[in-house]
Structures are given as C-alpha cells and as structure tokens.
Design a protein around this motif. Sequence first.
Motif, short mmCIF file in Angstrom:
data_model
loop_
_atom_site.label_atom_id
_atom_site.label_comp_id
_atom_site.label_asym_id
_atom_site.label_seq_id
_atom_site.Cartn_x
_atom_site.Cartn_y
_atom_site.Cartn_z
N ALA A 217 87.09 -45.90 -40.74
CA ALA A 217 87.83 -46.36 -39.57
C ALA A 217 88.51 -45.21 -38.84
O ALA A 217 88.56 -45.19 -37.62
CB ALA A 217 88.86 -47.41 -39.98
N HIS B 64 87.93 -53.81 -44.11
CA HIS B 64 88.28 -55.01 -43.35
C HIS B 64 87.59 -55.08 -42.01
O HIS B 64 87.20 -56.15 -41.55
CB HIS B 64 89.79 -55.07 -43.15
N LYS B 65 87.47 -53.94 -41.35
CA LYS B 65 87.13 -54.00 -39.93
C LYS B 65 85.72 -53.53 -39.59
O LYS B 65 85.24 -53.81 -38.51
CB LYS B 65 88.13 -53.14 -39.15
N LEU B 66 85.08 -52.76 -40.44
CA LEU B 66 83.84 -52.12 -40.01
C LEU B 66 82.61 -52.62 -40.77
O LEU B 66 81.64 -51.89 -40.91
CB LEU B 66 83.96 -50.60 -40.15
N ILE C 258 90.85 -49.21 -46.84
CA ILE C 258 91.18 -50.63 -46.70
C ILE C 258 90.82 -51.10 -45.29
O ILE C 258 90.17 -52.14 -45.10
CB ILE C 258 92.68 -50.88 -46.99
N VAL C 259 91.22 -50.30 -44.29
CA VAL C 259 90.91 -50.71 -42.91
C VAL C 259 89.41 -50.72 -42.69
O VAL C 259 88.87 -51.64 -42.05
CB VAL C 259 91.61 -49.77 -41.91
N GLU D 176 83.22 -59.58 -38.64
CA GLU D 176 84.44 -59.01 -38.09
C GLU D 176 85.54 -60.05 -38.06
O GLU D 176 85.32 -61.19 -37.68
CB GLU D 176 84.11 -58.55 -36.67
N GLU D 177 86.72 -59.65 -38.48
CA GLU D 177 87.80 -60.63 -38.54
C GLU D 177 88.51 -60.74 -37.21
O GLU D 177 88.94 -59.77 -36.64
CB GLU D 177 88.82 -60.20 -39.59
#
Lengths: 100, 218, 579
Positions: free
Chosen positions: C124, C196-198, C192-193, C576-577
């Motif tokens: 990220a 979650h995001k990628l 963590i990011v 993707e959240e």
Amino acid sequence: MSGHHISSAKFLWGVAIVLFFLTFLTVAVTWIHIPEPWNVVVAIAIAVVKATIVVAFFMNLWWDSRFNTILLVMSIVFFMILIGITLLDTLFRVDPIPTF
Amino acid sequence: MSETSAETKHPAHLHHHFVDSDQQFESSKMGMWIFLVTEILFFGGLFAAYIVYRAWYPELYLEASQELDAFWGAINTFVLIGSSLTVAMAIRSAQLNQIRGLIINLWITIGLACTFMVIKYFEYAEKLEKGIAPGIYYTYDGLEHEKANIFFSIYYMMTGLHGLHVIIGIGLMLWLVWKAKRGAYHSEYYTPVEITGLYWHLVDVIWIFLFPLLYLID
Amino acid sequence: MSTPEASTTKKVQVRRYKPEENPKEHYLNAEKGVWAWMTTIDHKKIGLLYLGSITFFFFVGGMLALLLRTELLTPAQSFIDADVYNQVFTLHGAIMIFFFLVPSVPAALGNFILPLQLGAKDVAFPRLNLASFYIYTIGTIFTLIAIFTGGIDTGWTFYTPYSTQTGTNVLLMTFGIFILGFSSILTGVNFIVTIHKLRAPGLTWNKLPLNVWALYATSIIQVLATPVLAITLLLLVMERALGIGVFDPSIGGDPVLFQHFFWFYSHPAVYIMIVPGFGVISEVISTFSRKVIFGYWAIALSSLAIAFIGFLVWGHHMFVAGQSSLASMVFSFLTFLVGIPTGIKIFNWLATMYKGSIDMKAPMLYAMVFLFLFTIGGFTGIMLGSLAVDIHLHDTYYVVAHFHYVMMGGMVMALLAGLHYWWPKMFGKMYSEFFARISCVIIFIGFNLAFLPQFVMGSQGMPRRYFNYIDQYQAFHQLSTIGAYIMAVGFVIMAGYMIHSLLRGKPASANPWGSRAMEWQTSSPAPHHNFEHIPVIINGPYDYHKPMSEFQLGIAHSTNGHQSFEKVDVNVKSAEEKA
Ligand SMILES: [Cu+2]
C-alpha cells in the motif's frame, strides 16, 4: 462516501464547547473533594467521555469504516491487558519492591 | 513501465498501484489509524508505569501533584482542545476547497500549539529552578516522600514525550501550510491534511488523560 | 475479522493469461545500477535488500555462535575470557533475534511475496516500505557503533539493574534496537493496509492464501507489541542517562517491572518470528502434497488465536524473578493455552499430507524438518511453562535448547523452506535439487547433535551463559560443538549451490512446482508490476482439483491487442472493502 464526511462549522464548534465545559467540570469536581477511590473514577470517567467525543466527532470515527473503530478498541484492549496482568503481579506481591 | 489501468483518467496524486482515489484515501487513513494504535501502546507503557506506582504509593501521588499548577494545566487543556477544533475546521476547509481557510486554520493551530509549548516551558522552568528535575538530578526538599523523584520522573517522561509529539505536530503543520500554498491540496485530494489531523487529535486525547492524572489529584 | 462489508457481486469479463516463460523484461532488469537498487520502491527488490541483510546478519550471528561453541569444547577457559564470552553471547542473541529473525520472514520473504499473493502491484505504501528498510539500516549502524565502542554484555534481554550499571555501551545498543522497532512497526502497518485494501478482484477473505493470514497475524503483533518495547527501551535509556528510578532498585525502582514491559513485547515477538513461518509451511505442504489444505479456517484463525494468546503469557519468563505467586499461576495456566492453536496447525498439516501425492522436493524436505523439530521445541516449551518444572529448569541449557528448537528448528527451517520454494520466482533460476537435499540432511543431523545434548545437560543442571563448567558436562558440550560445526558445513554447501544457481543455474519455468497459488501464475522472475494484467480470482489457492486454467484469469480488456482468446464472464465478489 464514508471517508469524506463533512461536518458543519456549527457542529464542530458545538463539539468544542462541550469539551470546554467538560474540562471545566473535571477541574470543578476537585473543589468539592470527593472521597478517595471515587475522585479517580470521576476524573477518568470525564476524560473517557472527552476522549470519546474527540475520537467520534473530530476524528470522524462516527462516520468512518468500522475497521478503524475496531483498531482503536483493539489498542485499548491490549493496553488493558498490559496493565491488568502487570497489576496481577505488582498488587499481589508479598513485598512490594524487593529491597536490595 | 506498462500501465495496465489506462482506461480511466489518472489524477496526478493517484499512485499507480491503487485503482482509484477513494481506495488510496481509505488506505492512507487506515494506515494512520494503525499508526495511532502504536502511539496509544507507546504511551500505554508509560501509563502502565504510572498506574503501577500509583497503586503502590497513592500518598506519593497525592503529595507530589500539589507541586503541579492545575490552573496552567487547565489552560493548556483549553488550548489543545481549541487547536483540535481548528484542525477539524482546516480539514473542513480543504473538503470545501477553501484553500485560504485551510491555511488560516492551520496557522491558528500552529499558534495554539506554540502557546501550549510556551506554557509548558514556563512550567518546566519553574520546577527546574526549585530543583524538581528528573531522576538523580532531583534536589528539591519540599516533599517528604522518599520516592518523590519517581513521580516527577514519570511526570517528565509523560509530558516530555507528549511535548515531543506536539513539536512534531507543529513541524507537520508547517509542512502542510507550505504545500497548501503551492496548491497541493483541494477537495479531491487532501489526504495529508486528514491524517495529520488524526495525529493531532490523538495528541489532544493523550493530553486529556494526562491532565487529570497528573494535575488533578486532590 | 472485519469481513468485506456490503460486498457487491459484479460481472467482469476475463480471459486466461498464461505466464510468459523466460521473460526478457522482468523486475530485476527493469531498472539498472546501484542507485536504482538503493532508491527502489519495488516491494520485490526491497524484499531482496532485506534478504541480503538478514543473510549477512545470520552469517555474523552464526560465526559468533561457532566462537562460543569452540570455547565450550573444554571445561576451562581456552581462548576467550569471561568478559568477551559475555559480549559474544549477548551479540549472538541480539543479532540473531533483532536483526535476523524478526525481519526474516515478514520483511524479507513477506515483502517479496505478499503483493504477489494478493495480485497487487505493490504494497500500500511503497515509499514507507523503503523507509522501513533504511530505518532498519540506521538501527544496525547504531548497533555496530555500540559493538565497536565498548560492546554489550547484558544478554539480549537487557535486564535491569545490570543493564543500568554495566560499563558496556547499553545506551547505543538499546537506541539502535529502539530505531529498529520502528522499521518493524512500519512494515506491520504497511502489510495490514495492503491486505485490507489491495486484494485483486475476487480475492475475498475466504480465498486468501494461508501465508497471507499468517503475515496478517504477524503484522498485528508487530503493531501492538513493538511500541511497548520502544517505550521500555526509552525508559531504560533514560534510566541510564538520568537515573529516573523506575527500573533501578538502587534508586527506588522495580526491576521486575522492566521484565514485565520487556516480555510484553518479547514473548509476542517469538510469534512475530514463528507465525510467518507457519504461513510458509502451509503453502509448501499444500503445494507439494498436491492437495487442498485440510482445515483452511482452522489454520487461518489459529494464527490469529496465537497472536492474541501470545499477549497473555509473558510472565512465564519471570517465574523465579520475584513476581507474585498469583501472577505466576495465571501465567502458567495461560501458557498451556498457546499449545492448542499450535497443535491445531500441526494436525491440519499432517492431515493435508494424508493421501496426498507427496513430492519430497527440497522445500518440502525443509518443511518436514520443521514439523519434526518444531514439535520437539513446542513440547519442551509446555514443560518450561509448568510452574514447578520451571523452577528446576530455569536458566539452564534446557531453555537454550528449547529456544533453539523453536527458533532455529522452527523458524529458520521455515525460512529455508520458503527460500527454496520461492527462489525460482525471485531469480528465475533453479538450484541443484541434489545438493539442496544433501545440505538439508546435514543441517538436520548437525542441528540435533548440537541441541539434543543440551536438553540432557540442562536437565542435569548445566546453567546457561557460563563460559566454563565442571567436567561432568564435557561430553555433552563436545557433542554440541561438533553438531554446530556439522551445521556450519551444511550452510556452506547451501551458500555454494545458491551462488551457483545465481550465476549459472538452469532457468526456472514460471511454475516449477505446479502450484495453484497466485504468485506462480506470473512469469519467473516476476514482471516489474507483478502481473501484466489485473488478475481475477475465482478459486481458493489450494483447489488442486480444479484445472490450472481457472487460476490464470485476468480482466479481459487490459490486453495488448490480441483478440484471439476466448473471453468468459465470471461473477466475482468485490474484494475491495467499502463501508
Ligand atoms: Cu515466552
């Protein structure tokens, strides 16, 4: 969109005024001398309320993704673990600090 | 460089590994929240030391905190809460594309942060003059408790580390002002303002706990 | 954990992208020159930079270990005096733990493999990733300065009050490790990011590779535990510089409080070291058993369970340090709980292999060694966690042996399994399978010869950290030293075939192990941006009963003009959240 909540200026001022008032309150309660354990409880309780307000409405957690709230709660839980289990030792020692 | 997502328009601030601005914004914010978690646990160690010693020596805390001036502590609390408000206003200005408002609010925040540090400086100076210094340099004899130096060691560690965070915050906001003047931020992109704001509010929150724990033990 | 809220199903057009064999352009030759390497924000190169650093520190720490073992050949002093011995074992511990083990799998292998496994182009925050590497470097520089300006002789645990009084350079050393901690924290934040995001389209939480789950759990520990180490070391630095009296009993402090704070980090830290190893083992065992992993959720969630329970047990290091007996009892009980999720993992791996078509390639061989050694290490840990037994075994070689079985027998073997497993993806070259197996067997023999005798002499009372000893332990010590040398031979052979592979190894195919995992569905070495397309995931990473073609899908319109492929519509849950 969750991340782009825009608060009105009036609302932000309102939040700040509540915080100012609570700051005054936390000082004021020390003038009436609440008995021993309760003065700490009150002081911490007011601080928690203030912190919650800052986190929810200044840091926009109220409108934010739930995971960020989980993160915050997690940090508090693990702080509690640190202090809780440490106290399990320090409060229950026969001799508070071993003398050398 | 093979750019695969060439089908959509590509704003200047968007890094290539994100799909869109929202994903990038949300990622940065989540990253900042995780960083704040580490900050909470960083200070958490000091709070733990504080609590352990307070549980051992309640009378020490009662006695030693008399040396701290609750009035100036309260003033500093007002100052920091005020700066939290102006940071929130700064973010609001950025969201509404009011760059002038953004810069003005940041300057006010910086001013309040400096006020906080100046008051802190006078508090420290007054104590150091009396000989209330951290650790082995503690020479004050106005307190009877034999562990009085430990209370002030914890006091200096907590407020000192907090003050360091305030100074870092001032630096960050000066940088934001500089960038904002060069037109880096607008309603589509204000991530650095947002996450610096988060940082600043946390500094405020920590002070909200430090104030009653250190100054208001009656 | 937070499941993708309001996950929307959408239709995307996909087609199959077969990975290109022997690509002319890949990440290793995308940018050239030393400067390009030093300023790269490519996660794969940063991973390799870490890999180089940890290899260096493993070499240094290993040499120090050989020095110690050589001194211990004879009961009396032979060539190192007591003070130097203290410094050498301190450095061995500190270097191996803070400079090698902690960054080994998360920062080195994790950096390389995590975005590939997520189908992402990078982590990220790529620049933050590079920054963590340089923070790591700065930390090591401080430590090196400390070594050359007085050294350090406190043991890697820096216990007060000795660490506040010794004349060696504790200040710089702890400051170096303080800095190092931030590198670890930032890597955790980044991972963590990223997780979650990628994630690529379709890669929902129930399709994540177990290695990613393990890295996720590891990152959580890094983020939650490391700050407490930082503040502890800062307090220690202040204790030395100003005498703040929080930890030093001679000025009113409590040394046991230091141990609480230190182990609040350092017990979870052993899970920072071992949990990512679990992730590697899950990948390797599934790939080389050609079978869907047994108990996917059990393995994934047991990583998180270990991460959590790991925070509740730190006091088992302090049974004889003077903490209250109530705390000791609670800690002892909680320590037993850690055995449960760890046992769950072991059983699930064994069940995965059951009736699989097992292929004993080098990575799998290392995974087997891991299972064997780590189980011994784990069981002896349970023994040490029981209150009464620990009184006898505390601070003996039994502890040393246990720790090495877990860390070297567990973590290092997992690292080697992962290194051999992902080597072709890293460099596009194969190594000599024959020599890889030879060196694995040699290391296995050497390791057991080095550390099994330590269990025996430890239980007979040989204390740790002594540079001389009474004659009755000599046979054990000599066996142990011989074992250490045999291990060294194994590692020299490994260095030989690895270097040979780099220089003139046979080119590796894109997927030499026939794995279904996503990192193998791109060319070897990987392209600069990991995938030439946007990958779409419709199956779990271990679905060996499904055809390979279903694992090589990508969004169809990002082609370079070839339209002769058949396109298919698939429904993917948006990974993707959006909340
Ligand atoms: Cu432990």
